[in-house]
Design a protein around this motif. Structure first.
Motif, PDB file in Angstrom:
ATOM      1  N   ILE A 154       0.876  -1.170   0.000  1.00  0.00           N
ATOM      2  CA  ILE A 154       0.000   0.000   0.000  1.00  0.00           C
ATOM      3  C   ILE A 154       0.911   1.216   0.000  1.00  0.00           C
ATOM      4  CG2 ILE A 154      -1.672   1.361   1.307  1.00  0.00           C
ATOM      5  CD1 ILE A 154      -2.789  -1.206   2.461  1.00  0.00           C
ATOM      6  N   ASP A 211       0.808   5.349   0.280  1.00  0.00           N
ATOM      7  CA  ASP A 211      -0.039   6.478   0.656  1.00  0.00           C
ATOM      8  C   ASP A 211       0.784   7.748   0.561  1.00  0.00           C
ATOM      9  OD1 ASP A 211      -1.972   8.163   1.643  1.00  0.00           O
ATOM     10  OD2 ASP A 211      -1.672   7.568   3.717  1.00  0.00           O
ATOM     11  N   SER A 212       0.412   8.623  -0.343  1.00  0.00           N
ATOM     12  CA  SER A 212       1.165   9.861  -0.527  1.00  0.00           C
ATOM     13  C   SER A 212       0.440  11.068   0.075  1.00  0.00           C
ATOM     14  CB  SER A 212       1.433  10.100  -2.016  1.00  0.00           C
ATOM     15  OG  SER A 212       0.212  10.214  -2.712  1.00  0.00           O
ATOM     16  N   SER A 213      -0.562  10.801   0.894  1.00  0.00           N
ATOM     17  CA  SER A 213      -1.297  11.909   1.499  1.00  0.00           C
ATOM     18  C   SER A 213      -0.433  12.625   2.538  1.00  0.00           C
ATOM     19  CB  SER A 213      -2.583  11.410   2.154  1.00  0.00           C
ATOM     20  OG  SER A 213      -2.285  10.626   3.286  1.00  0.00           O
ATOM     21  N   PHE A 234      -0.563   7.231   6.772  1.00  0.00           N
ATOM     22  CA  PHE A 234      -1.455   6.081   6.904  1.00  0.00           C
ATOM     23  C   PHE A 234      -2.511   6.319   7.973  1.00  0.00           C
ATOM     24  CE2 PHE A 234       0.447   1.942   5.123  1.00  0.00           C
ATOM     25  CZ  PHE A 234       0.692   2.552   3.918  1.00  0.00           C
ATOM     26  N   LEU A 243      -6.175   1.989   6.715  1.00  0.00           N
ATOM     27  CA  LEU A 243      -5.202   1.415   5.774  1.00  0.00           C
ATOM     28  C   LEU A 243      -4.385   0.306   6.429  1.00  0.00           C
ATOM     29  CD1 LEU A 243      -3.830   4.457   3.725  1.00  0.00           C
ATOM     30  CD2 LEU A 243      -5.226   2.560   2.918  1.00  0.00           C
TER      31      LEU A 243
END
Length: 75
Positions: free
Chosen positions: A7, A9-11, A15, A19
């Motif tokens: 997984i 996650d580039s937010s 995480f 997630l």
């Protein structure tokens, strides 16, 4: 046989606990291929890598302190 999951996650917030739950479920499903071993790693925004692995099923990995450290700090 190896089975790989991941997984990304580039937010900005990183995480979420949702997630992590999904990742744990993927590890469990992936273990259906066999019981060779289970491992996970994460990389922080600063480039620090955390690793947890063992020669067993995912449920055993989830209880390890290394894995708990790997998943701590999620929101």
């Amino acid at each position: 046989m190896c089975g790989l999951i991941g997984i990304i996650d580039s937010s900005v917030t990183g995480f979420t606990s949702n997630l992590v739950t999904q990742f744990n479920e993927l590890l469990v499903v992936n273990s259906l291929r066999g019981i060779d071993g289970t491992g996970a790693f994460s990389v922080t925004r600063k480039g620090k890598c955390k690793i947890a692995k063992m020669d067993n099923l995912p449920f055993m990995l989830f209880a390890k302190q290394d894995y708990k450290k790997l998943t701590e700090g999620v929101i």
